[in-house]
Structures are given as C-alpha cells and as structure tokens.
Design a protein around this motif. Structure first.
Motif, short mmCIF file in Angstrom:
data_model
loop_
_atom_site.label_atom_id
_atom_site.label_comp_id
_atom_site.label_asym_id
_atom_site.label_seq_id
_atom_site.Cartn_x
_atom_site.Cartn_y
_atom_site.Cartn_z
N GLN A 250 24.04 5.75 45.29
CA GLN A 250 22.62 5.41 45.23
C GLN A 250 21.86 6.20 44.17
O GLN A 250 20.79 5.76 43.70
CB GLN A 250 21.96 5.60 46.59
CG GLN A 250 21.96 7.02 47.11
CD GLN A 250 21.50 7.08 48.58
OE1 GLN A 250 21.46 6.09 49.29
NE2 GLN A 250 21.15 8.28 49.03
N ALA A 251 22.39 7.34 43.73
CA ALA A 251 21.74 8.10 42.67
C ALA A 251 21.74 7.34 41.35
O ALA A 251 20.96 7.65 40.44
CB ALA A 251 22.43 9.45 42.49
N LEU A 252 22.59 6.31 41.24
CA LEU A 252 22.63 5.50 40.02
C LEU A 252 21.44 4.56 39.93
O LEU A 252 21.23 3.93 38.89
CB LEU A 252 23.93 4.69 40.00
CG LEU A 252 25.23 5.49 40.01
CD1 LEU A 252 26.42 4.55 40.13
CD2 LEU A 252 25.32 6.36 38.76
N GLY A 253 20.69 4.44 41.01
CA GLY A 253 19.55 3.53 41.01
C GLY A 253 19.83 2.28 41.82
O GLY A 253 20.78 2.23 42.62
N PRO A 254 19.05 1.22 41.61
CA PRO A 254 19.19 0.01 42.43
C PRO A 254 20.61 -0.55 42.48
O PRO A 254 21.04 -1.06 43.52
CB PRO A 254 18.23 -0.97 41.77
CG PRO A 254 17.20 -0.10 41.12
CD PRO A 254 17.94 1.12 40.66
N ALA A 255 21.33 -0.49 41.39
CA ALA A 255 22.68 -1.06 41.37
C ALA A 255 23.61 -0.36 42.35
O ALA A 255 24.58 -0.98 42.83
CB ALA A 255 23.27 -0.98 39.97
N GLY A 256 23.34 0.88 42.68
CA GLY A 256 24.19 1.62 43.60
C GLY A 256 23.65 1.72 45.00
O GLY A 256 24.25 2.38 45.85
N GLN A 257 22.51 1.09 45.27
CA GLN A 257 21.88 1.20 46.58
C GLN A 257 22.36 0.10 47.53
O GLN A 257 22.71 -1.01 47.11
CB GLN A 257 20.35 1.15 46.43
CG GLN A 257 19.80 2.39 45.73
CD GLN A 257 18.33 2.25 45.36
OE1 GLN A 257 17.82 1.15 45.17
NE2 GLN A 257 17.65 3.38 45.24
N LEU A 258 22.35 0.42 48.81
CA LEU A 258 22.79 -0.50 49.84
C LEU A 258 21.77 -1.61 50.05
O LEU A 258 20.57 -1.36 50.13
CB LEU A 258 22.98 0.27 51.16
CG LEU A 258 23.35 -0.55 52.39
CD1 LEU A 258 24.74 -1.18 52.23
CD2 LEU A 258 23.28 0.32 53.64
N VAL A 259 22.26 -2.85 50.15
CA VAL A 259 21.40 -4.01 50.41
C VAL A 259 21.80 -4.62 51.76
O VAL A 259 22.97 -4.93 51.99
CB VAL A 259 21.51 -5.07 49.31
CG1 VAL A 259 20.64 -6.28 49.64
CG2 VAL A 259 21.11 -4.48 47.97
N LEU A 260 20.81 -4.78 52.65
CA LEU A 260 21.02 -5.36 53.97
C LEU A 260 19.99 -6.47 54.21
O LEU A 260 18.98 -6.56 53.50
CB LEU A 260 20.87 -4.29 55.05
CG LEU A 260 21.83 -3.10 54.99
CD1 LEU A 260 21.43 -2.04 56.00
CD2 LEU A 260 23.28 -3.57 55.23
#
Length: 596
Positions: free
Chosen positions: A501-511
């Motif tokens: 998730q530190a990479l920004g939106p591309a690395g964040q969880l989507v639910l």
C-alpha cells in the motif's frame, strides 16, 4: 448499444413523451439560435439551439417569471417539452435549450463546467432579461431575433448589484440538466431558484467512488474503484453525439465530442482501476462540491433511490453543504433514478397536482419566482415502496422537519457469520477470502448501466465461494425499515496489501461492501443494485464505510446480511489477488438508521 439519458428520465418519470402541438395551447413556441462565448478566457464561440415558450397574454405590460431548462446527457431541448408546456400553461416563460455538444448545439461536452456550460447558460439568462445580440433566427447568427420583453425583472441581483437585465428566473432539469443549474448559479447571481434532479455532487466520486477516506461530503483523499459500465455508456453516447446531431465532428482527437481530458481519463481508469490526480481535479472542477460556496440560491434537491450512477449520498452531500452555509435547501428522495423507474403518482406534467414531485416543483416556483405565500413542503421527504396507495404518491412519502431521520441501531460481527445486537454476546470467529486478480468480478449479473433500458438492475447476490465474507441476523420477527446510509466500521487483515500500500492506489486493497436482504427461501438481493467500493488507505487501521443510502423494508421472516466481497462486475477492482481475513468482535459493526 446504450440508450440516451433522455430514456433514463422517461424511466424515472421525470419526462413523458412530448404531446404534439395543439392550436389551443395557451402559449407560443419559437425556435432560436443563441450565440454564446465561453471558456476560461472567453475564447470560444458556440451556437446553442433552444425553444422559447411564451404564455398567451404575456407582454411588456404583463410580465411573467421564467424557467431555464436543458437536457440530460445525450438528449436535446425536445426532452423538456412536457415540463416546458406545463410551466408555460401556468404563466411561466420557458427557455428549453440543447446543452453544448447535444441536440444540435455546437462545441464539445465539458461536463457542465462552470467556465463553459455555466457561462453559456448565463448568457441565456441575459436573453431572458431582455438583452439583444444573443438570439438569432439562424444558426449562422446573421438574423437577429427581437428582444424578449415579457419576462419579469428584478432591480438587483442576489449580490445587491443593480441590473437592467436581471430576469426573475428559475432552473430545472435532471442528471446532466441538474448539473448545469449549479454551474450557472455559481457564475450568475441573477438566478432565483434551482430544482436539480438526480444529479451529482462530485463527478470523481460518481465515476470512481471510494466510500471510505471521505474528506468532505462524498469527496475522498484516496481514489476509489472506476465504474466500468457507466463510463463505457457515457463515452459511447457522448462520442456519437456529433453524428446524432448531424454535425461534422471537428474533434476526433483526442476525445470525440468531449473536453480533451475525458477519454484519456476514462481509458486510464479502466486500465489501472482508478482515476489519476489531474483527472480527479478536472472532474471536481465541473462539480458543485468544488464551488458550492458560490451557490446561494434556494434549491430543491430531488434524488432517486434507484440510482447506481448518482446515488443518494451525492444529494446528501450537496444538501449538507448548502445548509451549512445558510442556503435555503430542501431534499426529496424519489423512487426512480438512472437505474429504475419512478412510482405511479410521483410525477405528472399533464396534471401536476396528480404527482407528488410535480406538485412540489410547482410550489417551489410559485414561492420563489411568483412570490406567492405557498408552502414549499417539508424539509425532507422520502418515498416508501412498502406503503400501498392509489393515485397521487403522497401517502407513500414520509416527511420530516430535519435530516437525517431515524434512530441508529448497531449490529456487531459475531462468530463465523452472525450479526448480533443489544446484549447478545459477541462470539469469536473469523472469515477469509481472496480478492480477484485483474479487477475481475466475483459475480456475473446484469451490468448496472442497462438497468433503466431493459429491466430493473438485477439484484441477486451471487458472489462466488471464496471471494467474499458475510454476516447475517436471525430471521426478523417484525419489519425492519431503513432510511439513510448504512455505516460499516471494520478492520481487516491483509498482510500482502500492508506491504504494497505504500506504493499508492495501485498497491492498496479494494473491497466491495453491501447490505443485502435475504428472503426465507435463501434468495439474497442487493437493494437497488447499490454497493460501496472501498480502496483502503491503510489496512493496518480500522476504517469506516459509508454505504450508499437506501430506503428499504426488511420484511418479517427475512434476514439482514452484510457482505464484503473482493470484486464487482460494475467496477474495476484491485489488480492483484489479495488474501483477506476479517475477525468478529465488538468493534466490527454495521449501523443502520431505523425509521417507523
């Protein structure tokens, strides 16, 4: 492939097919072309085509107030004919025009940008105020039309500035025709009353919603999950607008018939799953969320419960922002919207008194345009589909002198799949699943953009095993009625997302979080097709989800279910498959606003 949003408004009951002109009509109609200059630097000239309705008997000695209206997305001035005729028959001059890029009007679609659509509408207000040099009999703007001298005038605008071209004028329209109203009110203090229907607060939320990390209204600090089907529908219908309008497209690159940023923004969002910062800024520039401080006009907000494009939370955000700055505002939650039809007796333009909404609209204008001492109705009203009635839908509307309504009731996640409340103890337990890779859906049902054109949005919840977690109440012993936004407070375990998730939106969880009604036979239905995409900023911390608001009765014998899924057919989810676990506990909660 995708019908116009004029069809959406017909389905929602906001429009009815226009009757043919009749010699006995108590008004005249004249089609004119308007030369308007738009853009941040006023460097673009556009031709706007519109119909001017003038009541019989109106004159410079017997002036009448006016209403300015335009179409929904990909529609035209003709879509507004039923409303225009009803208003003209009741003593209002009406200017119904095709928005820029639609229905024969030139220039490109700029999503109701105040610098473009707002300025264009402002010049039409000037025409209503008697100014010359704007209206013409031909699209080449070589034959000036006579000045309009029948509209009532005000000596000063809302900022106290003395004007000679200030008409008493209100606005009307749905969807795209709702957004223009905020745009023109933000740049022109001469507008006196707004009635925006089923429209947006923040287009970046509408097209890329995140129902957590909200900083103000529905606006968020973290992008959400891009809407795939609605974006496809808009881009397809907008891009073909030039052809439908029998115009030669001068703007094939980079985005036919749109402002240049729109197509690249949608393509990028469809690829990555979220909007880029610059595109979010451009969409917010065209949204009342960014300029609401400039809107100081009495506003009657009408939003649809059956709407997966502009949900009830958008109207709520606008309502709260206007109220907070002291702007007179009232709100109605009708049944119909972009994703389903309205109820009988909600709207009737042949006989406005036969419809709850059409009556409220006329009352708003009678008060704010004609100055009559009439009631404009309650502060908040919402349609209840569980109430039986015949004729006018008024009996099905609950009303309140304040918003929000109801009393919050909280359920806790318990054990391996239970929702408990009150003094019932919370049992330990946990559920695990894996989000889908490449943003793929976890269920394959009807795409929400087609709901209004084929049948109501398919609401069966059929997520595949291993792609979701769920918790349910026991069978209800009596009806449970909800009016407002469900709120979920939750923390998840997602170790791999914690690393990326530190990479920004591309690395964040989507639910995808949803509230579901489960019938005694086990059939699970999503209420009005509404779910809450969530891009979690930090999976190591609890987060709050504001699910799109609903008005719904869970019948006796049914169960209330909370579902957290890893994908959706209507949104682009996370691109990497991610293991997720959710533990039960007293801090893991669902709360609902319960009404009688």
């Amino acid at each position: 492939m995708v019908a116009t949003l004029a069809a959406v408004l017909v389905a929602a009951g906001l429009l009815v097919p226009a009757p043919s002109a009749h010699a006995a009509d108590p008004f005249t109609v004249t089609t004119l072309h308007f030369k308007v200059v738009v853009g941040p630097d006023n460097g673009t000239t556009c031709d706007v085509v519109g119909d001017v309705y003038v009541p019989n008997g109106a004159s410079s000695l017997n002036r009448v107030p006016a209403v300015l209206t335009t179409n929904g997305f990909n529609g035209s001035k003709n879509d507004q004919a039923p409303t225009a005729k009803a208003l003209a028959s009741r003593g209002y001059a009406v200017l119904s025009y095709s928005g820029l890029g639609f229905g024969g009007s030139s220039c490109v679609i700029t999503l109701d940008d105040p610098d473009v659509d707002g300025k264009a509408a402002s010049q039409l207000v000037s025409y209503l105020g008697g100014r010359t040099g704007i209206a013409f009999l031909d699209k080449e703007h070589t034959q000036p039309a006579p000045a309009l001298t029948v509209v009532q005038k005000d000596a000063r605008d809302h900022k106290g500035v003395a004007r000679t071209d200030d008409p008493r004028v209100g606005t009307f329209g749905g969807s795209y025709g709702g957004g223009f109203q905020f745009a023109v009110a933000s740049v022109d203090a001469r507008v006196d009353a707004l009635v925006p229907l089923i429209t947006w607060n923040d287009l970046s939320y509408s097209l890329d919603p995140n129902n957590t990390a909200q900083t103000s209204g529905v606006s968020t600090s973290t992008p959400g999950a891009a809407k795939l089907m609605w974006a496809l529908g808009f881009s397809a219908t907008g891009a073909t607008g030039d052809v439908q309008n029998q115009q030669v497209p001068p703007d094939a690159v980079p985005c036919p018939n749109f402002a240049a940023f729109v197509c690249p923004a949608l393509v990028t969002a469809g690829t990555t799953g979220y909007l880029q910062p610059g595109d979010i800024a451009s969409l917010r520039h065209a949204s009342v969320a960014s300029y609401v401080a400039k809107v100081r006009v009495p506003t009657l907000l009408v939003q649809g419960q059956r709407d997966t494009l502009f949900n009830l939370n958008e109207a709520t955000a606008t309502y709260r922002a206007l109220q907070a700055q002291g702007t007179e505002t009232k709100m109605i939650w009708m049944l119909g919207g972009h994703s389903g039809a309205s109820a009988p007796g909600e709207v009737s333009w042949d006989d406005p008194s036969a419809g709850y909404l059409s009556t409220r609209v006329l009352q708003w204008y009678e008060r704010h345009l004609k100055g009559k001492a009439v009631s404009t109705g309650p502060e908040f009203a919402y349609f209840r589909d569980w109430v039986a009635y015949s004729g006018n839908a008024t009996p099905a509307y609950a009303t309140s002198s304040a918003f929000p309504v109801g009393v919050r009731r909280t359920w806790r996640l318990s054990g391996a799949g239970s929702l408990v409340t009150g003094t019932t103890a919370t049992a330990p337990g946990s559920q695990s699943f894996v989000t889908t890779a490449a943003g793929l859906p976890t269920r394959l049902d009807e795409m929400d953009v087609f709901g209004s054109f084929t049948a109501p949005v398919t609401d069966l919840v059929t997520d595949q095993p291993g792609t979701f977690a769920s918790w349910s109440t026991p069978a209800l012993t009596g009806p449970l009625r909800v009016a407002g936004s469900p709120t979920v407070r939750i923390q998840v375990g997602a170790p791999s997302a914690a690393l990326t998730q530190a990479l920004g939106p591309a690395g964040q969880l989507v639910l995808f979080v949803k509230v579901v009604d489960v019938a005694p036979d086990g059939t699970a239905r999503l209420i009005n097709g509404l779910e809450a995409p969530v891009r979690v900023p930090d999976v190591t911390k609890p987060f709050t989800v504001q699910v799109p608001a609903i008005v719904h009765e869970f019948a006796a014998g049914h169960r209330l279910r909370l579902v957290v899924a890893g994908g959706s057919v209507n949104y682009r989810g996370g691109l990497v498959a991610t293991p997720v676990s959710i533990a039960s506990g007293s801090a893991q909660t669902l709360s609902l606003p319960i009404v009688p």
